[in-house]
Structure formats: structure tokens, C-alpha cells
Motif scaffolding. Sequence first.
Motif, mmCIF file in Angstrom:
data_model
loop_
_atom_site.group_PDB
_atom_site.id
_atom_site.type_symbol
_atom_site.label_atom_id
_atom_site.label_comp_id
_atom_site.label_asym_id
_atom_site.label_seq_id
_atom_site.Cartn_x
_atom_site.Cartn_y
_atom_site.Cartn_z
ATOM 1 N N UNK A 53 0.847 -1.188 0.000
ATOM 2 C CA UNK A 53 0.000 0.000 0.000
ATOM 3 C C UNK A 53 0.890 1.249 0.000
ATOM 4 N N UNK A 54 0.507 2.205 -0.802
ATOM 5 C CA UNK A 54 1.210 3.473 -1.027
ATOM 6 C C UNK A 54 2.530 3.317 -1.774
ATOM 7 N N UNK A 55 2.709 2.166 -2.402
ATOM 8 C CA UNK A 55 3.846 2.016 -3.313
ATOM 9 C C UNK A 55 3.555 2.796 -4.586
ATOM 10 N N UNK A 56 4.602 3.347 -5.163
ATOM 11 C CA UNK A 56 4.497 4.055 -6.439
ATOM 12 C C UNK A 56 5.217 3.206 -7.482
ATOM 13 N N UNK A 69 2.606 6.019 -14.335
ATOM 14 C CA UNK A 69 2.998 5.996 -12.926
ATOM 15 C C UNK A 69 1.722 5.912 -12.090
ATOM 16 N N UNK A 70 1.667 4.926 -11.202
ATOM 17 C CA UNK A 70 0.499 4.725 -10.345
ATOM 18 C C UNK A 70 0.945 4.600 -8.894
ATOM 19 N N UNK A 71 0.094 5.075 -7.988
ATOM 20 C CA UNK A 71 0.305 4.891 -6.565
ATOM 21 C C UNK A 71 -0.876 4.107 -6.024
ATOM 22 N N UNK A 72 -0.621 2.992 -5.379
ATOM 23 C CA UNK A 72 -1.669 2.146 -4.822
ATOM 24 C C UNK A 72 -2.097 2.712 -3.476
ATOM 25 N N UNK A 73 -3.391 2.988 -3.325
ATOM 26 C CA UNK A 73 -3.860 3.637 -2.109
ATOM 27 C C UNK A 73 -5.187 3.056 -1.634
ATOM 28 N N UNK A 74 -5.624 3.528 -0.467
ATOM 29 C CA UNK A 74 -6.934 3.163 0.059
ATOM 30 C C UNK A 74 -7.988 4.022 -0.629
ATOM 31 N N UNK A 75 -9.250 3.579 -0.609
ATOM 32 C CA UNK A 75 -10.307 4.281 -1.359
ATOM 33 C C UNK A 75 -10.427 5.778 -1.060
ATOM 34 N N UNK A 84 -3.505 8.023 -8.462
ATOM 35 C CA UNK A 84 -3.728 7.369 -7.173
ATOM 36 C C UNK A 84 -4.867 6.374 -7.352
ATOM 37 N N UNK A 85 -4.525 5.082 -7.363
ATOM 38 C CA UNK A 85 -5.448 4.019 -7.714
ATOM 39 C C UNK A 85 -5.866 3.251 -6.461
#
Length: 133
Positions: A53-56, A69-75, A84-85
Motif C-alpha cells: 500500500x502506497x507504493x508508487x 505511474x500509479x500509486x496504490x492507495x486506500x479508497x 492514485x489508484x
Amino acid sequence: MHKTFGGERLLTEIDFARLNNLSGTQFPPELVDTLDSLDLVPSREIPPDVVTMYSQVIVEDLASGKRQRLTLCYPADAEPHLGFISVLSPVGASLLGQRVGATARWRTPNGDECAAEIAALLFQPEASGDYTT
């Protein structure tokens, strides 16, 4: 639970706990399947090439070759137009726990199959010493 780190998908124990504590959330089937297949590890033991979580990350679409470029996040933090996905999205669920070089696969809401290679991990909180984000 400590397992060997081969090709399996991994998740930190804290990310697992936080995902399970999302109140009022109906997990999409993709994420339920993902959570069922991940191996849990303490944050300090997660390899630096695993998407947490919150990795880019930089992903490369296998069909078009386009990089993003994507950042994995909470809803609550999701802003797809800014990259921010949410982990609850098909793309987010497919990225969670994957390693650099792996292929993430998902279906769009209209049923199209998509795939992208995780080309690079630009930032992982745990690799930078942040075990609580």
C-alpha cells in the motif's frame, strides 16, 4: 506465518489488517481472490520489490506499450486522474503484492481484459523505513 519468498504474492500484516478494517466496504471479487492467495509477512521483512500500500510503480501496458505511474492507495485517497489508484479497483487489486517484473491482469468494468507489466517500483514505504503508513 513466515514463508519462503519465491514467486508468490506477499502482503504486509499491517496492510492486511487495515484492508480488513475498512468499514462498510464490499470488497470486489478480484480483491477477495487476491487476499486469499497472498502470503502475510511482517512489514520489516517485505522485499523491496513488492508492491505494498502506497507504493508508487511504473506499469507498462502490454497491448500499447504505454507507461504510467500509479500509486496504490486506500479508497479515501483515490484520485485516478492523478494516478492514485484504489486497492478496491480492478487495477489496484491486481497490483497488490506483485513483484517488479510481474504481469498484473484485470478486467475493466465493461469486461475487457487488460494486462500491464510492473516495470519499476519507484517508492515502497517499507523500503524507506516507514512501517506504519
